[in-house]
Design a protein around this motif. Sequence first.
Motif, PDB file in Angstrom:
ATOM      1  N   GLU A   1      -5.507  23.175  32.270  1.00 14.96           N
ATOM      2  CA  GLU A   1      -6.219  24.139  31.995  1.00 14.96           C
ATOM      3  C   GLU A   1      -5.807  24.635  30.578  1.00 14.96           C
ATOM      4  O   GLU A   1      -6.129  25.062  29.591  1.00 14.96           O
ATOM      5  CB  GLU A   1      -6.799  25.376  32.986  1.00 14.96           C
ATOM      6  N   GLU A   2      -4.312  25.053  30.831  1.00 11.37           N
ATOM      7  CA  GLU A   2      -3.560  25.684  29.813  1.00 11.37           C
ATOM      8  C   GLU A   2      -2.775  24.554  28.936  1.00 11.37           C
ATOM      9  O   GLU A   2      -2.167  23.669  29.328  1.00 11.37           O
ATOM     10  CB  GLU A   2      -2.488  26.633  30.291  1.00 11.37           C
ATOM     11  N   ALA A   3      -3.107  24.601  27.498  1.00  4.20           N
ATOM     12  CA  ALA A   3      -2.737  23.636  26.510  1.00  4.20           C
ATOM     13  C   ALA A   3      -1.219  23.223  26.924  1.00  4.20           C
ATOM     14  O   ALA A   3      -0.603  22.227  26.715  1.00  4.20           O
ATOM     15  CB  ALA A   3      -2.884  23.924  25.160  1.00  4.20           C
ATOM     16  N   GLU A   4      -0.414  24.293  27.008  1.00  2.00           N
ATOM     17  CA  GLU A   4       1.099  24.179  27.029  1.00  2.00           C
ATOM     18  C   GLU A   4       1.610  23.385  28.386  1.00  2.00           C
ATOM     19  O   GLU A   4       2.776  22.901  28.334  1.00  2.00           O
ATOM     20  CB  GLU A   4       1.881  25.483  27.018  1.00  2.00           C
ATOM     21  N   ASP A   5       0.712  23.193  29.273  1.00  2.09           N
ATOM     22  CA  ASP A   5       1.125  22.687  30.413  1.00  2.09           C
ATOM     23  C   ASP A   5       0.657  21.165  30.452  1.00  2.09           C
ATOM     24  O   ASP A   5       1.180  20.362  31.152  1.00  2.09           O
ATOM     25  CB  ASP A   5       0.407  23.173  31.787  1.00  2.09           C
ATOM     26  N   ARG A   6      -0.130  20.674  29.672  1.00  5.18           N
ATOM     27  CA  ARG A   6      -0.427  19.349  29.386  1.00  5.18           C
ATOM     28  C   ARG A   6       0.745  18.274  29.404  1.00  5.18           C
ATOM     29  O   ARG A   6       0.541  17.249  29.906  1.00  5.18           O
ATOM     30  CB  ARG A   6      -1.502  19.190  28.548  1.00  5.18           C
ATOM     31  N   GLY A   7       1.625  18.542  28.261  1.00 11.26           N
ATOM     32  CA  GLY A   7       2.575  17.883  28.010  1.00 11.26           C
ATOM     33  C   GLY A   7       3.424  17.269  29.478  1.00 11.26           C
ATOM     34  O   GLY A   7       3.667  16.053  29.592  1.00 11.26           O
ATOM     35  N   GLY A   8       3.719  18.311  30.351  1.00 14.16           N
ATOM     36  CA  GLY A   8       4.316  18.266  31.379  1.00 14.16           C
ATOM     37  C   GLY A   8       3.620  17.251  32.513  1.00 14.16           C
ATOM     38  O   GLY A   8       4.187  16.512  33.054  1.00 14.16           O
ATOM     39  N   VAL A   9       2.238  17.468  32.738  1.00 14.55           N
ATOM     40  CA  VAL A   9       1.344  16.742  33.410  1.00 14.55           C
ATOM     41  C   VAL A   9       1.404  15.203  32.907  1.00 14.55           C
ATOM     42  O   VAL A   9       1.687  14.339  34.118  1.00 14.55           O
ATOM     43  CB  VAL A   9      -0.134  17.465  33.613  1.00 14.55           C
ATOM     44  N   VAL A  10       1.207  15.060  31.812  1.00 13.83           N
ATOM     45  CA  VAL A  10       1.509  13.530  31.120  1.00 13.83           C
ATOM     46  C   VAL A  10       2.727  12.982  31.513  1.00 13.83           C
ATOM     47  O   VAL A  10       2.873  11.901  31.997  1.00 13.83           O
ATOM     48  CB  VAL A  10       1.282  13.757  29.916  1.00 13.83           C
ATOM     49  N   ALA A  11       3.723  13.610  31.162  1.00  9.69           N
ATOM     50  CA  ALA A  11       5.134  13.175  31.502  1.00  9.69           C
ATOM     51  C   ALA A  11       5.317  12.791  33.140  1.00  9.69           C
ATOM     52  O   ALA A  11       6.062  11.833  33.178  1.00  9.69           O
ATOM     53  CB  ALA A  11       6.114  14.233  31.198  1.00  9.69           C
ATOM     54  N   GLN A  12       4.923  13.412  33.920  1.00 12.52           N
ATOM     55  CA  GLN A  12       5.032  13.420  35.422  1.00 12.52           C
ATOM     56  C   GLN A  12       3.931  12.140  35.881  1.00 12.52           C
ATOM     57  O   GLN A  12       3.824  12.059  37.231  1.00 12.52           O
ATOM     58  CB  GLN A  12       4.952  14.405  36.248  1.00 12.52           C
ATOM     59  N   GLY A  13       3.298  11.490  35.108  1.00  9.65           N
ATOM     60  CA  GLY A  13       2.441  10.511  35.549  1.00  9.65           C
ATOM     61  C   GLY A  13       0.872  10.962  35.580  1.00  9.65           C
ATOM     62  O   GLY A  13       0.141  10.130  36.273  1.00  9.65           O
ATOM     63  N   GLY A  14       0.426  12.192  35.033  1.00  5.72           N
ATOM     64  CA  GLY A  14      -0.589  12.720  35.514  1.00  5.72           C
ATOM     65  C   GLY A  14      -1.951  11.724  34.626  1.00  5.72           C
ATOM     66  O   GLY A  14      -2.914  11.815  35.203  1.00  5.72           O
ATOM     67  N   GLY A  15      -1.497  11.485  33.357  1.00  2.61           N
ATOM     68  CA  GLY A  15      -2.402  10.876  32.443  1.00  2.61           C
ATOM     69  C   GLY A  15      -2.875   9.491  33.035  1.00  2.61           C
ATOM     70  O   GLY A  15      -4.039   9.089  33.127  1.00  2.61           O
TER      71      GLY A  15
END
Length: 734
Positions: free
Chosen positions: A465-479
């Motif tokens: 939801e928050e733009a600043e959290d998205r990079g971390g989500v991708v880095a941990q395999g979320g994408g």
Amino acid sequence: MLAALRTLVGLCSGHRSRTTAILAELGAPRLAAVLGVEHEQVSLAACNLLHVVFDSLKEGLQKDFRGKEDAVVLDSSRDLKLLIKHLLELLVVEGASAHGRDNALNLLIKVVPRKSPKETNNSLSLWVIDQGLKKILEVGSTVCGSAGSLPVTENSRMSASVLLSKLYEDLKCDAERENFHRLCEDYVRSWFEGHELPGKLRAIQTVSCLLQGPSDAGNRVLELEGIMDSVLSLCASVREAHQLVAVEALIHAADKAKRASFITANGVNLLKEIYKHSERDSIRIRALVGLCKLGSAGGTDFSMKQFAEGSTMKLAKQCRKWLCNEAIDASTRRWAVEGLAYLTFDADVKEEFVEDKAAMQAMFQLAKSEDRSVLYAVASTLVNCTNSYDHEEPDPQMLELAKYAKQHIPEQHPKDKPEFVKRRVRKLLVAGVVSALACMVKSENPALTSSCRELISRVFLALVEEAEDRGGVVAQGGGKALIPLSLEGTEVGQTKAAQALAKITITSNPEMAFPGERIYEVVRPLVSLLHLQRTGLENFEGLMALTNLAGISERLRQKILKERAVPMIEGYMFEEHELIRLAATECMCNMAMSKEVQEMFLAEGSDRLKLMVLYSGEEDEKLRRAASGTLAMLTTLHPPICKRIPQVTVHWLEILQALLLSPSAELQHRGAVVVMNMMAAAREVAEQLIASEMLEILSVLAKDKDKPRVAQAAQESLAHAVAHGLIKPNPEHA
């Protein structure tokens, strides 16, 4: 054996007649027997082979063969039924291994029910229900540790429930459902009557299995005479195994609100007694879950408390304590997560849970473990903690009416306000929730049902939801985990996952977030957000994400074209909402780099070009920038378009002049490029331009030293006018 099985997989893949020949040589009984061996790897390889065989045979049923092909291949439905018959028999063979049984159930889940409701033929499911429902219930009703019980794993009963649920969902009319209910009732009666205590236990275990799967059938069976009384009386048994079965059945029965009130009246005191006085943790933890379920019957409604103030917190504290206790076995700790899944409806419990790092870590470890039956409970707990369930804002007028009529009005807990939710999401991210979710998605297991996938998608959407959290989500395999979630499951789940993918694509570099070929897999979920039944926000985010992708490469634009997105993007260019209209125009601007899209603008009788010219004169600067950028590109690449601009609207000159006089350098440059291209394209167009005030505007812009790009385009425009003999060269510039 492994090598032989893998070789056969290669031979059978996608080749129907070879598969039929191999099946005739090996025989269905032999293949089913290999599936039931003790060696786990061999059983898994046999499962893989059978899956490939089913696929090849089923493909044959759907194809029309003509001529020579037809002569080679016989009707494969007989082979299919023969194989399924042996799989069903394997379920009840005493010599078959526990994981062999699991593999057989998994195969049946994959191959028997229809893949989509659009297929009309559900005869295979009906045949399996008639031939094998009782055999499936045999596995579901197994009481571990009792004499003569079948060897099963901790996942077997869950798999049986999922299979029963899929078969029940595959039925099309009331008569078929009635037959299903009748078979279940007959089976439960056969154990309940005349088999004394072990039979009653089997009957109650069957009820549990049905309540976890097709709950309608489970509720029907619960209403049979004597079943509920037996459950309540066995809860007080001195033998642990008996008590376990009964307490679990009671917990599953508490799912329905009307039954929950009956159990609240009759069973709460019993469960409290067990919880307080039992010496075994395995029993106490289950009794606790029963209490949790009944305690959360009001859902998120703050005003409907089932228990006294504070007791919910005590229950949650005990759940977290058991969850963190490594000495207790995993199957018992799983129940602690079940308890939290219910208790986390209460916002105070959510707040305490996210503060307890050890409990979160323990839950994530369980989610990654072999025991897959915990997945749904973990996903439910996370949905509650992130408030990612659906909640509608009530209409103020209806609220007033309800108050006037003294109706009950649900209240929101003060700790469920957005700022609290945001803090909880942050804490979950720090604790490593993304890697746990990614692990859960990877599991090829029946426990990962469509509804479970939907819960995981909801959590992911809350996490990005928050733009600043998205990079971390991708880095941990979320994408990577979101792509399969967006391609299969419930419609709501797929949409939520696609929206999460869109949010990631909008704010981060798509090539970094989805490296390699993965970026092409993101296109289809994003295009699905453009369908009319989606919300405006989903449309908007889908368009913005596609804009980013369309600007990357021709291959991605081709993929977007192939997914038939362009007509939908065009449709949104007429949308009333200015943000959606802008996003669609920007997307079309990037798509116009493709030859196919350029040809659409060249087509006679379409208003596409007219719309772009008119949008270049709108008030919204971003919309003007996107539209005039498209015009600049099209006029550069296709000179015939220059001749058509004066024909599409009478306001074309005003619009171009307004662009050149705009305070924005970007708009001026775009306008200057369009005018330059039009001057170069044809003398008659240049004549019209020079006859207006355009000559003065260009003369002024050509001397503007502050904007060199605009000045250069203006000078070139004037040079073209000189070349056409419309004006004389200025001696100062000669």
